[in-house]
Design a protein around this motif. Structure first.
Motif, PDB file in Angstrom:
ATOM      1  N   PHE A 250      56.405  41.462  94.994  1.00 12.94           N
ATOM      2  CA  PHE A 250      57.137  42.369  94.688  1.00 12.94           C
ATOM      3  C   PHE A 250      57.773  43.551  96.030  1.00 12.94           C
ATOM      4  O   PHE A 250      58.538  43.553  96.558  1.00 12.94           O
ATOM      5  CB  PHE A 250      55.714  43.476  94.979  1.00 12.94           C
ATOM      6  N   GLN A 251      57.519  43.136  97.829  1.00 15.29           N
ATOM      7  CA  GLN A 251      57.750  43.260  98.706  1.00 15.29           C
ATOM      8  C   GLN A 251      59.067  42.536  98.356  1.00 15.29           C
ATOM      9  O   GLN A 251      60.213  43.579  98.788  1.00 15.29           O
ATOM     10  CB  GLN A 251      57.519  43.496  99.709  1.00 15.29           C
ATOM     11  N   SER A 252      58.870  41.359  98.271  1.00 14.85           N
ATOM     12  CA  SER A 252      60.871  40.723  98.559  1.00 14.85           C
ATOM     13  C   SER A 252      61.926  41.621  97.088  1.00 14.85           C
ATOM     14  O   SER A 252      62.785  41.925  97.298  1.00 14.85           O
ATOM     15  CB  SER A 252      60.406  39.347  97.816  1.00 14.85           C
ATOM     16  N   ALA A 253      61.906  42.133  95.855  1.00 14.12           N
ATOM     17  CA  ALA A 253      62.029  42.561  94.996  1.00 14.12           C
ATOM     18  C   ALA A 253      62.991  43.719  95.494  1.00 14.12           C
ATOM     19  O   ALA A 253      63.073  44.511  95.220  1.00 14.12           O
ATOM     20  CB  ALA A 253      61.338  43.051  93.331  1.00 14.12           C
ATOM     21  N   SER A 254      61.545  44.715  96.424  1.00 11.35           N
ATOM     22  CA  SER A 254      61.765  45.724  97.171  1.00 11.35           C
ATOM     23  C   SER A 254      63.210  45.596  97.793  1.00 11.35           C
ATOM     24  O   SER A 254      63.534  46.836  98.189  1.00 11.35           O
ATOM     25  CB  SER A 254      60.793  46.179  97.056  1.00 11.35           C
ATOM     26  N   LEU A 255      62.948  44.733  98.598  1.00 15.78           N
ATOM     27  CA  LEU A 255      63.952  44.856  99.460  1.00 15.78           C
ATOM     28  C   LEU A 255      65.341  44.101  99.021  1.00 15.78           C
ATOM     29  O   LEU A 255      66.029  44.313  99.735  1.00 15.78           O
ATOM     30  CB  LEU A 255      63.723  43.828 100.790  1.00 15.78           C
TER      31      LEU A 255
ATOM     32  N   ALA B 102      53.557  47.111  96.570  1.00 12.17           N
ATOM     33  CA  ALA B 102      53.746  45.309  97.269  1.00 12.17           C
ATOM     34  C   ALA B 102      52.244  46.038  98.465  1.00 12.17           C
ATOM     35  O   ALA B 102      51.372  45.579  99.122  1.00 12.17           O
ATOM     36  CB  ALA B 102      54.544  45.785  97.815  1.00 12.17           C
ATOM     37  N   LEU B 103      51.810  47.579  98.867  1.00 13.15           N
ATOM     38  CA  LEU B 103      51.774  48.035  99.865  1.00 13.15           C
ATOM     39  C   LEU B 103      49.638  47.621  99.085  1.00 13.15           C
ATOM     40  O   LEU B 103      49.107  47.265 100.463  1.00 13.15           O
ATOM     41  CB  LEU B 103      51.983  49.358 101.161  1.00 13.15           C
ATOM     42  N   ALA B 104      50.257  48.291  98.296  1.00 14.29           N
ATOM     43  CA  ALA B 104      48.770  48.288  97.994  1.00 14.29           C
ATOM     44  C   ALA B 104      48.213  46.651  97.129  1.00 14.29           C
ATOM     45  O   ALA B 104      46.794  47.000  97.822  1.00 14.29           O
ATOM     46  CB  ALA B 104      49.002  48.657  96.323  1.00 14.29           C
ATOM     47  N   LEU B 105      48.938  45.977  97.344  1.00 13.20           N
ATOM     48  CA  LEU B 105      48.277  44.749  96.833  1.00 13.20           C
ATOM     49  C   LEU B 105      48.280  43.970  97.798  1.00 13.20           C
ATOM     50  O   LEU B 105      47.601  43.160  98.626  1.00 13.20           O
ATOM     51  CB  LEU B 105      49.539  43.566  96.266  1.00 13.20           C
ATOM     52  N   TYR B 106      48.743  45.052  99.385  1.00 12.90           N
ATOM     53  CA  TYR B 106      48.336  43.936 100.795  1.00 12.90           C
ATOM     54  C   TYR B 106      47.370  44.241 100.924  1.00 12.90           C
ATOM     55  O   TYR B 106      45.913  43.998 101.490  1.00 12.90           O
ATOM     56  CB  TYR B 106      49.601  44.004 101.617  1.00 12.90           C
TER      57      TYR B 106
END
Lengths: 444, 279
Positions: free
Chosen positions: B47-52, B11-15
């Motif tokens: 991706f971030q949602s999935a991580s959380l 997610a960080l990379a995509l942001y």
């Protein structure tokens, strides 16, 4: 803002004293300004009062505006456009040869592209907000004003205090039963006094996958002794009975202490409560004072504590498997004359010949009892305020009426854009012009 | 590296990629890059949602506790609001260049505390926590967008022709100002709901609905600040750059209330204590 960085409390409050000692320079400014009691200071309360008055004034003004707007919206929906709307007329030229219905369809598309939900009527297109959309702001402001009235009223009617109970003990809910109590000047104790009883105490109670910690089971009874409410009390699971709410505050140890003189006369007969204290050598500190008996040498002050194991943790973790009581007797000047360990249900002889007996060492539950009859009103005012704010925030307020003046060959736009619209008149005209142009191209 | 960590790094990379696309799209006036920025941000959001969600399942509670979870949730709602706004109004996509860097920095900073896991306690174990925190996140998302729109407004007003051209894709200044006000109004509503639900929960849990603890005080300060903004706009008819600056200055205070205050003070909302009495 400043007061949030300064500990709040009385001058003798330990956290205030500690902060003052570690910030002497800042304290030299903070104390004279009264910032340790900032939220009760007259100047702060004065500002809150002014805020309340301005909220009421704003509510009044918003009400007058809402009356006018609601009337205008109703008139517009009913086709009774007021003459003031004509001042906002904009005329968009329409190329000849386009049918009336196609012109109005283009107007619909233009309004839609500008973010408006339009309705097609026989001879016009309208985007008119419902009349109730005008009432969000005044409802919010009046409800907010109500909250600002209810809060001080509640503080005058409210009582909040802490009561300590051992298992099996009951106390009548009256001021004398509380250890600490703050009651507003208008608070009235119920004529038919209720009774609070501690039925059980679980040191740990697990439910919903979470350890709820020390959990008392509390019962409230009416004056006739009938059970009104009874349940386990733990964080986020309080006991309610009318305007009374019971919360778990803390817990400690309890030791019955009885002192009789050589003739067998009872000099002292109470349950001594003790709280956990990391600052004392034994780890416990008596609550509510220490018993005192007199002899020829003067008053003897008796301290009962339960020495805890010197390990990490709180009260329960440090309590020995077989706890014993430590009794110290001192004179008023501080001279220690007795320092003994007593087994539960044991006794010891005091210097004047009186006998001190202790019972079993158990737990006590400290309950927080709050009675505030204004809470339902406060909740209602908050809900109404949020509903009003929701309407004021989410509902658009506009009147847009479009009809085709076939004789003049124009699209006539009457637009009053009040609130929450994400467009402006120029954009509306631009979108409708573009839609008309696209419609003309389709025709040709 | 477990799944949750891989997902948040992705997610960080995509942001970061979205930020780059958005800035390139704005600076070099390439609408296609701006559109890609929105799509890449949306993928990063998934991706971030999935991580959380993975963390939620593992720990048994939502992203409410500890610096990483709180900051990460704020980023999630900010990017979510941004993507939704860009989807509804394509002209707002340029604002990604102004808001995504903040989201990127906040998520990157929060990952320094990724391993810190705060267990759910009895005091916080209530559905009110979910409601209260959700409103806080929704409010911040709206305020972050008002911040971005405010920056865009000021940039277009003060910049030369070149920058005005770069920001030409945004709505007209008057419309942009209306959009900024709308985001502030929505954020104001959610912030009010956060305070209201917090007060009701505090009363239900602790017997007092307001205790002037630092988080409560600063929440109220921020709410009053935005109330001043709205009154300046609707009552005093403030327009133009000074209104935009107001929105720009107010958002960092909201962020301070949500993250700075809990970092500076040992609270959330300390409970009630006191002494009993011997019987």
């Amino acid at each position: 803002m400043i007061a949030s960085f300064v500990p709040q409390g009385a001058g003798t409050d330990p956290k205030v004293l500690g902060w003052a000692a570690s910030h002497p320079l800042a304290e030299s400014v903070v104390r004279p300004l009264g910032l340790h009691r900032a939220f009760g200071a007259p100047i702060f309360l004065g500002c809150v009062f002014v805020l309340g008055l301005s909220t009421a004034l704003c509510a009044w003004r918003r009400t007058r505006v809402a009356v006018e707007k609601a009337a205008a919206l109703r008139d517009a929906r009913a086709g009774r456009e007021g003459s003031s709307a004509e001042r906002h007329d904009v005329r968009i030229p329409v190329a000849p040869g386009i049918e009336d219905s196609a012109v109005l369809d283009a107007a619909m598309r233009g309004l839609s592209r500008a973010g408006m939900r339009a309705r097609r009527e026989a001879d016009r297109v309208t985007a008119i907000s419902p009349s109730w959309s005008a009432w969000g702001s005044p409802v919010f402001h009046w409800a907010l004003f109500a909250v600002m009235i209810i809060i001080p009223a509640g503080s005058m009617l409210r009582s909040s205090g802490q009561m300590g109970l051992v298992v099996g003990q009951s106390r009548i809910d009256e001021p004398a039963a509380y250890g600490s109590l703050v009651a507003g000047p208008l608070h009235r104790w119920p004529a038919d006094a209720r009774t609070i009883r501690l039925d059980a105490f679980d040191l740990t109670y697990r439910t919903g996958g979470v350890n709820r910690g020390p959990t008392p089971t509390v019962t409230v009874m009416d004056s006739a002794g009938d059970v009104v409410a009874s349940q386990r009390v733990y964080p986020n699971h309080t006991l309610k009975s009318g305007a009374l709410t019971i919360y778990p505050a803390d817990y400690g140890l309890a030791v019955p202490v009885r002192i009789t003189d050589p003739g067998g006369r009872t000099l002292h007969d109470r349950v001594q409560l003790m709280d956990f204290s990391a600052q004392t050598p034994d780890g416990t500190v008596p609550v509510g004072g220490k018993p005192s008996v007199d002899d020829t040498g003067g008053p003897m002050i008796i301290n009962v504590s339960v020495p805890l194991d010197r390990v990490e943790g709180g009260l329960a973790a440090r309590l020995p498997n077989t706890p014993r009581a430590r009794v110290t007797v001192t004179r008023e000047g501080g001279t220690m004359i007795v320092d003994r360990i007593i087994e539960p249900y044991g006794e010891t002889l005091l210097p004047d010949g009186s006998v001190m007996r202790i019972g079993g060492i158990g737990y006590y539950a400290r309950l927080q009892l709050v009675e505030d009859p204004t809470i339902p009103l406060l909740y209602a005012a908050i809900v109404i305020a949020m509903l009003g704010l929701g309407v004021a925030t989410l509902m658009r307020q506009h009147i847009v009426i479009v009809h085709h003046d076939a004789q003049a060959g124009d699209l006539v736009v009457r637009a009053r854009l009040w609130r929450n619209v994400v467009t402006n008149r120029e954009e509306l005209v631009s979108e409708m012009t573009a839609a008309l142009e696209a419609g003309r191209e389709r025709v040709t | 590296m477990n799944t949750e960590v891989i997902l948040v790094w992705a997610a960080l990379a995509l942001y970061a990629a979205s930020t780059a696309f958005a800035i390139i799209g704005m600076v070099f006036e390439r609408a296609a890059h701006t559109d890609r920025a929105v799509v890449v941000a949306a993928v990063g959001l998934m991706f971030q949602s999935a991580s959380l969600v993975a963390r939620w399942v593992r720990l048994g509670h939502g992203p409410y506790l500890g610096f990483y979870e709180v900051a990460s949730a704020l980023v999630l709602f900010t990017v979510g609001t941004l993507v939704y706004a860009a989807w509804r109004n394509r002209r707002l996509a340029v604002s990604l260049a102004l808001v995504m860097p903040i989201a990127l920095l906040l998520l990157g900073g929060s990952m320094l505390a990724l391993d810190a896991e705060v267990p759910m306690t009895a005091k916080l174990s209530s559905w009110w926590l979910f409601v209260h925190v959700t409103f806080a996140n929704l409010a911040f998302g709206a305020f972050a967008l008002s911040f971005g729109c405010g920056i865009a407004y000021v940039a277009r007003t003060r910049s030369g022709e070149r920058w005005a051209h770069r920001l030409a894709g945004l709505p007209a200044q008057e419309v942009l100002e209306n959009i900024t006000v709308r985001f502030v109004l929505v954020g104001f509503m959610f912030w009010a709901l956060m305070i209201a639900t917090g007060a009701i929960w505090a009363n239900e849990a602790w017997g007092r609905y307001w205790g002037w603890d630092p988080i409560e005080t600063w929440s109220l300060v921020v709410w009053i600040l935005y109330a001043v903004y709205l009154h300046a706009r609707f009552t005093l008819r403030w327009r133009g750059e000074r209104l935009a600056w107001f929105a720009i200055v107010a958002m960092p205070l909201a962020l301070f209330a949500l993250i700075g205050i809990p970092a500076a003070f040992n609270t959330p909302h300390a409970g009630i204590g006191g002494l009993g009495k011997d019987l």
